[in-house]
Design an enzyme around this catalytic site. Structure first.
Site, PDB file in Angstrom:
ATOM      1  N   THR A  13      72.941  25.657  79.722  1.00 62.06           N
ATOM      2  CA  THR A  13      73.923  24.593  79.923  1.00 62.06           C
ATOM      3  C   THR A  13      75.334  25.175  79.944  1.00 62.06           C
ATOM      4  O   THR A  13      75.618  26.204  79.331  1.00 62.06           O
ATOM      5  CB  THR A  13      73.820  23.510  78.833  1.00 62.06           C
ATOM      6  OG1 THR A  13      74.226  24.044  77.566  1.00 62.06           O
ATOM      7  CG2 THR A  13      72.395  22.974  78.732  1.00 62.06           C
ATOM      8  N   GLY A  14      76.218  24.507  80.692  1.00 68.59           N
ATOM      9  CA  GLY A  14      77.594  24.976  80.791  1.00 68.59           C
ATOM     10  C   GLY A  14      77.667  26.390  81.329  1.00 68.59           C
ATOM     11  O   GLY A  14      78.345  27.248  80.758  1.00 68.59           O
ATOM     12  N   SER A  15      76.975  26.633  82.455  1.00 65.02           N
ATOM     13  CA  SER A  15      76.786  28.013  82.906  1.00 65.02           C
ATOM     14  C   SER A  15      77.416  28.319  84.250  1.00 65.02           C
ATOM     15  O   SER A  15      76.959  29.201  84.975  1.00 65.02           O
ATOM     16  CB  SER A  15      75.286  28.343  82.944  1.00 65.02           C
ATOM     17  OG  SER A  15      74.552  27.300  83.573  1.00 65.02           O
ATOM     18  N   THR A  16      78.476  27.613  84.609  1.00 60.43           N
ATOM     19  CA  THR A  16      79.159  27.917  85.870  1.00 60.43           C
ATOM     20  C   THR A  16      80.215  28.999  85.706  1.00 60.43           C
ATOM     21  O   THR A  16      80.777  29.476  86.690  1.00 60.43           O
ATOM     22  CB  THR A  16      79.812  26.654  86.465  1.00 60.43           C
ATOM     23  OG1 THR A  16      80.739  26.105  85.518  1.00 60.43           O
ATOM     24  CG2 THR A  16      78.758  25.611  86.819  1.00 60.43           C
ATOM     25  N   ILE A  19      80.610  32.745  79.237  1.00 54.72           N
ATOM     26  CA  ILE A  19      79.420  33.193  78.516  1.00 54.72           C
ATOM     27  C   ILE A  19      78.161  32.610  79.137  1.00 54.72           C
ATOM     28  O   ILE A  19      77.153  33.299  79.298  1.00 54.72           O
ATOM     29  CB  ILE A  19      79.525  32.810  77.024  1.00 54.72           C
ATOM     30  CG1 ILE A  19      80.619  33.634  76.331  1.00 54.72           C
ATOM     31  CG2 ILE A  19      78.187  33.031  76.317  1.00 54.72           C
ATOM     32  CD1 ILE A  19      80.913  33.208  74.905  1.00 54.72           C
ATOM     33  N   TYR A 154      86.844  21.635  66.407  1.00 58.98           N
ATOM     34  CA  TYR A 154      85.958  22.596  67.057  1.00 58.98           C
ATOM     35  C   TYR A 154      85.068  23.288  66.026  1.00 58.98           C
ATOM     36  O   TYR A 154      83.848  23.383  66.197  1.00 58.98           O
ATOM     37  CB  TYR A 154      86.788  23.629  67.821  1.00 58.98           C
ATOM     38  CG  TYR A 154      85.980  24.764  68.403  1.00 58.98           C
ATOM     39  CD1 TYR A 154      85.209  24.587  69.545  1.00 58.98           C
ATOM     40  CD2 TYR A 154      85.999  26.033  67.815  1.00 58.98           C
ATOM     41  CE1 TYR A 154      84.473  25.633  70.091  1.00 58.98           C
ATOM     42  CE2 TYR A 154      85.271  27.084  68.353  1.00 58.98           C
ATOM     43  CZ  TYR A 154      84.509  26.883  69.485  1.00 58.98           C
ATOM     44  OH  TYR A 154      83.778  27.923  70.013  1.00 58.98           O
TER      45      TYR A 154
END
Length: 264
Positions: A13-16, A19, A154
């Site tokens: 996920t969140g891999s565009t 990291i 965060y």
């Protein structure tokens, strides 16, 4: 040691970028069929093209969805009902004075950083348990242990996912499904790179100087005394996704350059 993930399917996920993209690349390099995710189709398509260029013959596809919502998670689940490896990487961050963080922003950080991982793990872990093999990772942070005063909201979310990771590992006790948290420190992701570039521009110094000053001023306990490369974090993630990491579960694996001043 040769890591071979041929025949395994992975969702990052969140891999565009950052990291997440580095982890997707590492998994694809090891032979896994990888699904990348991002909020827009354009970013997803760009990430797929990047991976296909770097790894000819790689099996890569993608899903565009806002994983900070239940609807977005369901979109991903419907597109990819099962996987062998789930990397819960999607997340947001940003410095803000504690007294100026409104309720809505606390909720947004919790929804994106925590609930996305809860919803997806709840679904995919059941299939892994039924097949008796799987790997789930939660991207936490050294900020889970070393709560930054400038990003309390965060740090809270990263402590939360670390707790969930440990608990889910216990839920899956006795199976061949492992669950771990990965704790990076400051890493040259897209967001951190932009922040350092902004500092350099504002102070009229080079980005190399800005990066060194950032570490010295904000993470003085760092042993490596630099910002990590995304590939350094990805290397640990790929290992944890491998068959070789079968006895590592319920762990908080640090790749933060020694910032946290403990040996445990």
């Amino acid at each position: 040691m040769k890591i071979d993930l041929t025949g395994k399917t992975a969702i990052v996920t969140g891999s565009t970028a950052g990291i997440g993209l580095a982890i997707a690349q590492g998994l694809a390099n090891a032979g896994a069929a990888v699904t990348v995710t991002g909020r827009t189709q354009a970013r997803v398509d760009e990430a797929i093209a990047t991976l296909e260029q770097k790894i000819p013959g790689a099996s890569v596809d993608g899903v565009a969805a806002d994983l900070g919502s239940a609807e977005g998670c369901q979109t991903l689940i419907e597109a990819k009902p099962s996987c062998d490896i789930l990397i819960n990487n999607v997340g947001i961050f940003g410095p803000k004075d504690f007294f100026e963080i409104p309720d809505e922003e606390w909720q947004q950080f919790f929804d994106v950083n925590v609930m996305s991982a809860v919803r997806l793990s709840r679904h995919y872990a059941q299939g892994m348990k039924a097949r008796d093999w799987g790997r789930i990772q939660f991207l936490s942070s050294e900020s889970a242990l070393n709560i930054p005063a400038e990003m309390v909201h965060y740090g809270m979310t990263k402590s939360a996912v670390q707790s969930i990771s440990r608990g889910l590992a216990k839920v899956l006790a006795g199976t061949q499904v492992t669950v771990n948290a990965v704790l990076p420190g400051p890493t040259k992701s897209e967001g951190v790179g932009k922040m350092i570039a902004d500092i350099a521009r504002q102070q009229g110094i080079s980005e190399v100087e800005a990066e060194a000053n950032f570490v010295k001023e904000n993470r003085p306990s760092s042993i490596i005394q630099r910002v990590a490369e995304v590939e350094e974090v990805a290397n640990l993630s790929v290992y944890l996704a491998s068959p070789q990491a079968s006895a590592t579960t319920g762990a908080a694996m640090r790749v933060e350059g020694g910032i946290v001043d403990t040996m445990a």
